[in-house]
Enzyme design. Structure first.
Site, PDB file in Angstrom:
ATOM      1  N   ASP A  64       0.940  -1.149   0.081  1.00 17.09           N
ATOM      2  CA  ASP A  64      -0.104  -0.227   0.054  1.00 17.09           C
ATOM      3  C   ASP A  64       1.127   1.238   0.154  1.00 17.09           C
ATOM      4  O   ASP A  64       1.963   1.295   0.700  1.00 17.09           O
ATOM      5  CB  ASP A  64      -1.209  -0.065   1.163  1.00 17.09           C
ATOM      6  CG  ASP A  64      -2.242   1.018   1.094  1.00 17.09           C
ATOM      7  OD1 ASP A  64      -3.325   0.497   1.112  1.00 17.09           O
ATOM      8  OD2 ASP A  64      -1.888   2.306   1.027  1.00 17.09           O
ATOM      9  N   GLY A 120     -15.715   2.897   3.952  1.00 13.24           N
ATOM     10  CA  GLY A 120     -14.365   3.044   4.044  1.00 13.24           C
ATOM     11  C   GLY A 120     -13.708   2.814   2.846  1.00 13.24           C
ATOM     12  O   GLY A 120     -12.529   3.043   2.315  1.00 13.24           O
ATOM     13  N   HIS A 153     -10.603  -5.321  -3.268  1.00 13.71           N
ATOM     14  CA  HIS A 153      -9.082  -5.566  -2.734  1.00 13.71           C
ATOM     15  C   HIS A 153      -9.187  -6.030  -1.119  1.00 13.71           C
ATOM     16  O   HIS A 153      -9.942  -5.511  -0.261  1.00 13.71           O
ATOM     17  CB  HIS A 153      -7.776  -4.361  -2.912  1.00 13.71           C
ATOM     18  CG  HIS A 153      -8.613  -3.037  -2.240  1.00 13.71           C
ATOM     19  ND1 HIS A 153      -9.636  -2.390  -2.965  1.00 13.71           N
ATOM     20  CD2 HIS A 153      -8.304  -2.502  -1.215  1.00 13.71           C
ATOM     21  CE1 HIS A 153      -9.856  -1.161  -2.231  1.00 13.71           C
ATOM     22  NE2 HIS A 153      -9.167  -1.202  -0.808  1.00 13.71           N
ATOM     23  N   HIS A 177      -6.969  -5.687   2.179  1.00 16.08           N
ATOM     24  CA  HIS A 177      -5.741  -5.324   2.972  1.00 16.08           C
ATOM     25  C   HIS A 177      -5.194  -6.151   3.921  1.00 16.08           C
ATOM     26  O   HIS A 177      -5.960  -6.836   4.628  1.00 16.08           O
ATOM     27  CB  HIS A 177      -6.291  -3.965   3.877  1.00 16.08           C
ATOM     28  CG  HIS A 177      -6.707  -2.865   3.334  1.00 16.08           C
ATOM     29  ND1 HIS A 177      -6.109  -1.480   3.088  1.00 16.08           N
ATOM     30  CD2 HIS A 177      -8.009  -2.529   2.505  1.00 16.08           C
ATOM     31  CE1 HIS A 177      -6.708  -0.644   2.456  1.00 16.08           C
ATOM     32  NE2 HIS A 177      -7.840  -1.167   2.137  1.00 16.08           N
TER      33      HIS A 177
HETATM   34  P1  5GP Z   1      -9.817   1.641   0.495  1.00 15.86           P
HETATM   35  O1  5GP Z   1     -10.180   2.779   1.126  1.00 15.86           O
HETATM   36  O2  5GP Z   1     -10.405   1.480  -0.999  1.00 15.86           O
HETATM   37  O3  5GP Z   1     -10.069   0.069   1.137  1.00 15.86           O
HETATM   38  O4  5GP Z   1      -8.177   1.229   0.113  1.00 15.86           O
HETATM   39  C1  5GP Z   1      -7.620   1.850  -0.871  1.00 15.86           C
HETATM   40  C2  5GP Z   1      -6.214   1.680  -0.678  1.00 15.86           C
HETATM   41  O5  5GP Z   1      -5.308   1.955  -1.772  1.00 15.86           O
HETATM   42  C3  5GP Z   1      -5.668   2.585   0.531  1.00 15.86           C
HETATM   43  O6  5GP Z   1      -4.905   2.047   1.572  1.00 15.86           O
HETATM   44  C4  5GP Z   1      -4.628   3.493  -0.577  1.00 15.86           C
HETATM   45  O7  5GP Z   1      -3.589   4.101   0.177  1.00 15.86           O
HETATM   46  C5  5GP Z   1      -4.271   2.492  -1.510  1.00 15.86           C
HETATM   47  N1  5GP Z   1      -3.844   3.169  -2.710  1.00 15.86           N
HETATM   48  C6  5GP Z   1      -4.289   4.253  -3.453  1.00 15.86           C
HETATM   49  N2  5GP Z   1      -3.692   4.399  -4.481  1.00 15.86           N
HETATM   50  C7  5GP Z   1      -2.749   3.612  -4.442  1.00 15.86           C
HETATM   51  C8  5GP Z   1      -1.521   3.732  -5.461  1.00 15.86           C
HETATM   52  O8  5GP Z   1      -1.349   4.418  -6.462  1.00 15.86           O
HETATM   53  N3  5GP Z   1      -0.806   2.575  -5.067  1.00 15.86           N
HETATM   54  C9  5GP Z   1      -0.650   1.890  -4.230  1.00 15.86           C
HETATM   55  N4  5GP Z   1       0.271   1.131  -4.012  1.00 15.86           N
HETATM   56  N5  5GP Z   1      -1.659   1.970  -3.136  1.00 15.86           N
HETATM   57  C10 5GP Z   1      -2.552   2.816  -3.340  1.00 15.86           C
END
Ligand code: 5GP
Ligand code: ZN
Length: 109
Positions: free
Chosen positions: A31, A92, A99, A101
């Site tokens: 991340d 969130g 995906h 985490h």
């Molecule tokens: P969500 O809130 O959708 O569950 O999590 C999205 C995650 O994707 C976040 O933790 C954010 O830091 C990560 N993320 C967003 N854009 C990028 C990116 O361009 N590269 C990487 N490696 N992680 C990303």
């Protein structure tokens, strides 16, 4: 593949990522804004927006993501960790490409 999706862009190689694992169905990469010392994401190659869009057709893929979480976490040296999926904006979720985490190992440096 969705043109506006950041994870599809990573999958296509047009945005770089620190990849831990890749096969024909999934990719795992660190991340960009880690919540812990180790924080990676397990992402299916198919553009599925949220868990709410999944059906029994995705059962094997979702199971594979969970088992891969355990395998990669162990490889990263994690003894205990969280495996979390944010679902929907109210849950969130910010990136609408499903995906998982996986994070642990104490606070991010
Ligand atoms: P969500 O809130 O959708 O569950 O999590 C999205 C995650 O994707 C976040 O933790 C954010 O830091 C990560 N993320 C967003 N854009 C990028 C990116 O361009 N590269 C990487 N490696 N992680 C990303
Ligand atoms: Zn996508």
């Amino acid at each position: 593949m969705s043109a506006d999706c950041i994870f599809c862009k990573i999958l296509a190689g047009s945005i770089p990522a620190k990849t831990l694992y890749e096969d024909d169905e999934v990719i795992a990469f660190h991340d960009i804004r880690p919540l812990a010392k180790v924080h990676f994401l397990i992402v299916p190659k198919a553009h599925i927006e949220t868990l709410k869009d999944c059906t029994t057709a995705h059962q094997a893929l979702l199971g594979k993501m969970m088992l891969l979480a355990a395998k990669l976490a162990a490889e990263q040296g994690l003894v205990g960790y969280k495996a979390v999926m944010n679902i929907g904006r109210e849950g969130g979720q910010e990136v609408f490409h499903i995906h998982l985490h996986v994070y642990g190992g104490g606070p991010a440096a």
